[in-house]
Scaffold this active site. Structure first.
Site, PDB file in Angstrom:
ATOM      1  N   THR A 103      -1.126   5.119 -10.735  1.00 29.06           N
ATOM      2  CA  THR A 103      -2.190   5.846 -11.433  1.00 29.06           C
ATOM      3  C   THR A 103      -1.640   6.819 -12.459  1.00 29.06           C
ATOM      4  O   THR A 103      -2.310   7.771 -12.829  1.00 29.06           O
ATOM      5  CB  THR A 103      -3.046   6.634 -10.426  1.00 29.06           C
ATOM      6  OG1 THR A 103      -2.203   7.536  -9.704  1.00 29.06           O
ATOM      7  CG2 THR A 103      -3.748   5.709  -9.464  1.00 29.06           C
ATOM      8  N   THR A 179       4.524   5.808  -6.627  1.00 30.61           N
ATOM      9  CA  THR A 179       5.601   6.668  -6.131  1.00 30.61           C
ATOM     10  C   THR A 179       6.206   6.211  -4.806  1.00 30.61           C
ATOM     11  O   THR A 179       7.337   6.580  -4.490  1.00 30.61           O
ATOM     12  CB  THR A 179       5.097   8.116  -5.955  1.00 30.61           C
ATOM     13  OG1 THR A 179       4.011   8.144  -5.023  1.00 30.61           O
ATOM     14  CG2 THR A 179       4.646   8.691  -7.288  1.00 30.61           C
ATOM     15  N   ASP A 180       5.489   5.415  -4.019  1.00 31.16           N
ATOM     16  CA  ASP A 180       5.959   5.107  -2.665  1.00 31.16           C
ATOM     17  C   ASP A 180       7.330   4.441  -2.648  1.00 31.16           C
ATOM     18  O   ASP A 180       8.161   4.741  -1.789  1.00 31.16           O
ATOM     19  CB  ASP A 180       4.950   4.223  -1.934  1.00 31.16           C
ATOM     20  CG  ASP A 180       3.812   5.023  -1.324  1.00 31.16           C
ATOM     21  OD1 ASP A 180       3.749   6.243  -1.568  1.00 31.16           O
ATOM     22  OD2 ASP A 180       2.987   4.432  -0.605  1.00 31.16           O
ATOM     23  N   LYS A 258      12.211  10.215  -2.309  1.00 30.43           N
ATOM     24  CA  LYS A 258      10.900  10.832  -2.101  1.00 30.43           C
ATOM     25  C   LYS A 258      10.909  11.503  -0.735  1.00 30.43           C
ATOM     26  O   LYS A 258      10.982  10.841   0.294  1.00 30.43           O
ATOM     27  CB  LYS A 258       9.788   9.785  -2.180  1.00 30.43           C
ATOM     28  CG  LYS A 258       8.390  10.390  -2.075  1.00 30.43           C
ATOM     29  CD  LYS A 258       7.297   9.342  -2.243  1.00 30.43           C
ATOM     30  CE  LYS A 258       5.919   9.996  -2.166  1.00 30.43           C
ATOM     31  NZ  LYS A 258       4.817   9.021  -2.335  1.00 30.43           N
TER      32      LYS A 258
END
Length: 429
Positions: A103, A179-180, A258
């Site tokens: 997104t 982002t995952d 992350k």
């Protein structure tokens, strides 16, 4: 936006039967009476509910089987939005934005509150007008996938796309990415395109663009600024450095992880500092260590997925090693405890894996620090079994590197040589 965006099955039939569409203001009678606007739904939402945005601003899902009566208070006419094509500025550099999903570049339909992709140059300019002052941006949708659905074959396609653009006018390339699994893709591109002569920035968004706290625009603006103004090369992840909008970090692709599920500064450089910080509209080189290694650019874009990442824990069944062998895997990356240990119950099957010719590498579950397998007897035992210590390489990076090394080697011995070599600053020293 479709007049029934995201609806399917029972809920779609309900809307069609009652001549309803997204954006209509309706009164609904269930066990409680409601009034609100029909909202779009996500593609994978269930088909049992219709979503209303109430006057309070909150959304509520109403089960269609429990709706006794629904009345249209006012309807809308859906019109295709006309967006002016941005003017090319010959004084600005040219960038390419490749979208893989996520997104990072989206816009809000303020009539319904729904979020839709904004991926053409015109839409990007309208959504993030600051970009037009930084660069002339072309955009291309390579694929649209949630990042958890991306596979090594997608890494290869991204790498091939980037490699095909190196003889063009592009000063740099932005890869919009969920982002995952961004750290996996960043590592994959770092190895596949090692010594790439231009900078590449992977950019994502922890908060979608329909939220006031969204980080999408700042991350995208910062990535464009970084690619245009910074005299560097290589693969970077460009994301918030703090929870506020005051700093953005440019992390080196093999040293980033992350570390939080939802914070805007979820990404951190492991074992050091981000390569660059963007603060107060300035790009600051943030560390003494030079991640970029000036060598000949020879892309190697193959990946072999016959690699397992095994996280050791007390009680782990050693038969998992047997399964890995029988399934035809060629390498195991262990995520061991402390300085690089696994329990002695694993030893027999580790020895079997070595006898079968599998490469075995050791990383640590600890976020920081080096694997040092010579300190304790258990570590020395594992060295004797042929497990290779991988210093402070991040486990996920080690997994990706092993897939890359296996995919670009003639045999396991050649793979082992690559795994020991500091190819893309995956080792901190």
């Amino acid at each position: 936006m479709s007049s029934h965006s995201g609806y399917r099955g029972k809920s779609l039939s309900f809307l069609q039967k009652n001549n309803l569409q997204v954006g209509d203001i309706v009164s609904v009678a269930t066990d409680v009476d409601y009034s609100g606007m029909i909202m779009p739904r996500y593609e994978y939402s269930d088909d049992e509910h219709v979503v209303l945005k109430l006057k309070s601003g909150y959304n509520i899902g109403l089960e269609v089987d429990k709706i006794k009566k629904i009345k249209i208070e006012s309807t809308v006419e859906l019109k295709k939005e006309t967006i002016q094509q941005p003017q090319t500025n010959p004084k600005l550099s040219k960038l390419l934005l490749v979208s893989t999903g996520g997104t990072i570049a989206s816009k809000v339909d303020y009539r319904t509150g729904g979020v839709t992709p904004a991926l053409t140059a015109a839409e990007l300019n309208a959504t993030v007008p600051e970009l037009a002052k930084i660069a002339n941006i072309d955009s291309e949708v390579l694929f649209s996938e949630y990042s958890e659905n991306l596979l090594p074959e997608h890494w290869k396609k991204i790498a091939e796309k980037i490699n095909s653009c190196l003889n063009s006018e592009y000063k740099g390339i932005i890869v919009a990415h969920g982002t995952d699994t961004m750290q996996y893709t960043a590592a994959a591109l770092s190895f596949a395109l090692v010594n790439i002569p231009i900078p590449v920035a992977l950019v994502g968004s922890q908060r979608s663009s329909d939220r006031p706290s969204s980080d999408a625009a700042l991350n995208l603006i910062s990535a464009a600024k970084f690619l245009v103004e910074c005299d560097t090369t290589g693969i970077y992840v460009v994301m918030h450095n703090t929870t506020s909008d005051d700093e953005v970090a440019c992390h080196w692709g093999t040293r980033v992880r992350k570390n939080h599920t939802s914070k805007r500064n979820a990404f951190q450089t492991i074992g050091g500092s981000p390569a660059f910080i963007i603060k107060n509209d300035k790009i600051i080189k943030n560390q003494q260590f030079n991640y970029v290694r000036k060598r000949e650019y020879v892309p190697k874009i193959n990946f072999d997925t016959r690699v397992a990442l095994v996280k050791y824990y007390p009680g782990l069944d050693s038969n998992i090693i047997n399964y890995i062998i029988e399934a035809g895997y060629k390498a195991i990356i262990f995520e061991g405890t402390g300085l690089g240990h696994i329990g002695k119950t694993m030893y027999d099957n580790v020895a079997k894996a070595k006898k079968k010719g599998l490469f075995m590498g050791m990383t640590s579950q600890c976020i920081d620090g080096m694997v040092r397998m010579t300190v304790y007897e258990s570590g020395r035992d594992l060295l004797n079994f042929g497990i290779i210590p991988l210093a402070d390489m991040i486990p996920e990076t080690a997994l990706v590197k092993a897939m890359w090394a296996l995919g670009n080697s003639k045999n396991v011995q050649e793979m082992e040589t690559l795994m020991k070599e500091n190819i893309a600053s995956e080792f901190s020293d």
